[in-house]
Design a protein around this motif. Sequence first.
Motif, mmCIF file in Angstrom:
data_model
loop_
_atom_site.group_PDB
_atom_site.id
_atom_site.type_symbol
_atom_site.label_atom_id
_atom_site.label_comp_id
_atom_site.label_asym_id
_atom_site.label_seq_id
_atom_site.Cartn_x
_atom_site.Cartn_y
_atom_site.Cartn_z
ATOM 1 N N MET A 1 68.725 42.929 102.638
ATOM 2 C CA MET A 1 68.160 41.844 101.851
ATOM 3 C C MET A 1 66.659 41.764 102.096
ATOM 4 S SD MET A 1 69.268 38.827 100.261
ATOM 5 C CE MET A 1 68.383 37.422 99.690
ATOM 6 N N THR A 2 65.908 41.645 101.022
ATOM 7 C CA THR A 2 64.460 41.587 101.090
ATOM 8 C C THR A 2 63.994 40.188 101.450
ATOM 9 O OG1 THR A 2 64.395 43.232 99.351
ATOM 10 C CG2 THR A 2 62.386 42.039 99.753
ATOM 11 N N SER A 3 62.884 40.119 102.132
ATOM 12 C CA SER A 3 62.299 38.826 102.482
ATOM 13 C C SER A 3 60.972 38.616 101.779
ATOM 14 C CB SER A 3 62.128 38.729 103.994
ATOM 15 O OG SER A 3 63.368 38.726 104.623
ATOM 16 N N PHE A 4 60.828 39.161 100.590
ATOM 17 C CA PHE A 4 59.656 38.892 99.764
ATOM 18 C C PHE A 4 60.077 38.924 98.300
ATOM 19 C CE2 PHE A 4 59.570 43.483 100.489
ATOM 20 C CZ PHE A 4 59.331 44.009 99.227
ATOM 21 N N ASP A 5 59.338 38.160 97.484
ATOM 22 C CA ASP A 5 59.650 38.052 96.066
ATOM 23 C C ASP A 5 58.348 38.119 95.286
ATOM 24 O OD1 ASP A 5 60.496 37.435 93.504
ATOM 25 O OD2 ASP A 5 61.125 35.394 93.983
ATOM 26 N N LEU A 6 58.051 39.276 94.723
ATOM 27 C CA LEU A 6 56.794 39.491 94.022
ATOM 28 C C LEU A 6 56.721 38.747 92.691
ATOM 29 C CD1 LEU A 6 56.362 43.320 94.687
ATOM 30 C CD2 LEU A 6 55.399 41.391 95.982
ATOM 31 N N ALA A 7 57.842 38.282 92.181
ATOM 32 C CA ALA A 7 57.859 37.558 90.908
ATOM 33 C C ALA A 7 57.873 36.046 91.114
ATOM 34 C CB ALA A 7 59.072 37.981 90.077
ATOM 35 N N GLY A 8 57.919 35.601 92.363
ATOM 36 C CA GLY A 8 57.981 34.171 92.651
ATOM 37 C C GLY A 8 56.744 33.685 93.381
ATOM 38 N N THR A 9 56.750 32.406 93.716
ATOM 39 C CA THR A 9 55.582 31.794 94.357
ATOM 40 C C THR A 9 55.818 31.505 95.836
ATOM 41 O OG1 THR A 9 56.311 29.604 93.631
ATOM 42 C CG2 THR A 9 54.727 30.759 92.211
ATOM 43 N N SER A 10 56.674 32.300 96.464
ATOM 44 C CA SER A 10 56.933 32.100 97.889
ATOM 45 C C SER A 10 56.246 33.184 98.718
ATOM 46 C CB SER A 10 58.441 32.088 98.159
ATOM 47 O OG SER A 10 59.014 33.314 97.765
ATOM 48 N N ARG A 11 56.044 32.872 99.999
ATOM 49 C CA ARG A 11 55.425 33.802 100.948
ATOM 50 C C ARG A 11 56.348 34.966 101.221
ATOM 51 N NH1 ARG A 11 53.860 28.603 104.367
ATOM 52 N NH2 ARG A 11 51.952 28.199 103.303
ATOM 53 N N PRO A 12 55.820 36.078 101.695
ATOM 54 C CA PRO A 12 54.439 36.409 102.052
ATOM 55 C C PRO A 12 53.597 36.750 100.827
ATOM 56 C CG PRO A 12 55.834 38.302 102.492
ATOM 57 C CD PRO A 12 56.740 37.189 102.015
ATOM 58 N N TRP A 13 52.276 36.623 100.995
ATOM 59 C CA TRP A 13 51.346 36.885 99.903
ATOM 60 C C TRP A 13 50.932 38.345 99.842
ATOM 61 C CZ3 TRP A 13 52.946 32.834 98.087
ATOM 62 C CH2 TRP A 13 52.802 31.571 98.651
ATOM 63 N N VAL A 14 50.858 38.987 100.990
ATOM 64 C CA VAL A 14 50.501 40.412 101.047
ATOM 65 C C VAL A 14 51.650 41.137 101.715
ATOM 66 C CG1 VAL A 14 48.815 42.116 101.841
ATOM 67 C CG2 VAL A 14 48.039 39.811 101.214
ATOM 68 N N VAL A 15 52.085 42.224 101.067
ATOM 69 C CA VAL A 15 53.226 42.985 101.547
ATOM 70 C C VAL A 15 52.787 44.437 101.734
ATOM 71 C CG1 VAL A 15 55.577 43.730 101.014
ATOM 72 C CG2 VAL A 15 54.808 41.465 100.289
ATOM 73 N N PHE A 16 53.127 45.003 102.872
ATOM 74 C CA PHE A 16 52.810 46.395 103.204
ATOM 75 C C PHE A 16 54.122 47.160 103.208
ATOM 76 C CE2 PHE A 16 50.062 43.331 105.151
ATOM 77 C CZ PHE A 16 48.778 43.809 104.925
ATOM 78 N N VAL A 17 54.185 48.252 102.449
ATOM 79 C CA VAL A 17 55.443 48.984 102.275
ATOM 80 C C VAL A 17 55.190 50.488 102.264
ATOM 81 C CG1 VAL A 17 56.535 47.124 100.936
ATOM 82 C CG2 VAL A 17 55.279 48.931 99.744
ATOM 83 N N PRO A 18 56.268 51.269 102.471
ATOM 84 C CA PRO A 18 56.121 52.708 102.284
ATOM 85 C C PRO A 18 55.909 53.012 100.800
ATOM 86 C CG PRO A 18 58.274 52.157 103.248
ATOM 87 C CD PRO A 18 57.594 50.885 102.905
ATOM 88 N N GLN A 19 55.096 54.011 100.523
ATOM 89 C CA GLN A 19 54.864 54.410 99.146
ATOM 90 C C GLN A 19 56.196 54.784 98.485
ATOM 91 O OE1 GLN A 19 51.145 55.549 98.704
ATOM 92 N NE2 GLN A 19 51.371 56.989 97.034
ATOM 93 N N GLY A 20 56.381 54.345 97.247
ATOM 94 C CA GLY A 20 57.588 54.685 96.503
ATOM 95 C C GLY A 20 58.764 53.765 96.775
ATOM 96 N N SER A 21 58.537 52.619 97.373
ATOM 97 C CA SER A 21 59.606 51.676 97.687
ATOM 98 C C SER A 21 60.354 51.276 96.414
ATOM 99 C CB SER A 21 59.025 50.428 98.359
ATOM 100 O OG SER A 21 59.957 49.368 98.353
ATOM 101 N N SER A 22 61.654 51.520 96.394
ATOM 102 C CA SER A 22 62.454 51.153 95.218
ATOM 103 C C SER A 22 62.515 49.635 95.056
ATOM 104 C CB SER A 22 63.856 51.757 95.302
ATOM 105 O OG SER A 22 64.533 51.278 96.440
ATOM 106 N N GLU A 23 62.531 48.905 96.148
ATOM 107 C CA GLU A 23 62.553 47.442 96.076
ATOM 108 C C GLU A 23 61.294 46.923 95.391
ATOM 109 O OE1 GLU A 23 63.771 43.580 96.302
ATOM 110 O OE2 GLU A 23 64.972 45.328 96.797
#
Length: 180
Positions: A1-23
């Motif tokens: 389960m992911t702990s970030f939502d890029l389409a919503g207004t909840s934290r975190p604001w900056v997310v660092f991920v491996p290139q090509g992340s399917s999520e």
Amino acid sequence: MTSFDLAGTSRPWVVFVPQGSSEVREQLTELSAKGGRVHRFDARDLMTVPGTYRALARTLRFPGYFGENWDAVVDCLDDLCDAVTGGVGIAGVVHDADPLLETEHFPLFVSVLCQGADRANSAVDLDGDPLDRPAVAEHFVLEFRAFDPEGIAGRIAQKDLVVTVGDGFVGAALDPAEWH
């Protein structure tokens, strides 16, 4: 389960991920489907402070009076026009972010992104008074070829941020105890 939502207004604001992340791909698709916008940056354009100002201003259509300083970046990130956000939100995606880790300005850059996004994702001003606009989803994603969660977390750790290491990502947001 992911702990970030890029389409919503909840934290975190900056997310660092491996290139090509399917999520991340799925969440960017969801943001776009809602009418939001995805803006892409090449890390090479962000290697210097002046380059960072130019890349942000060009890509996110900062106004002509943009003052080219970190405080002005925060102000502009908080007040992006509907043409940039679709009236819904944005995700700024930095490809090949690995070399940014070594720049002197990187921790400050992350803090500034968090400051602007914190304000945009809220429907209140710095005093807690309601704004005349709804909250707009605003997040930044930095993609790494050599993803080292602990190394990234250590590089961005600072007093004003809450840094979380999750399953396949590192997140950063303003520390409410310091900022609110």
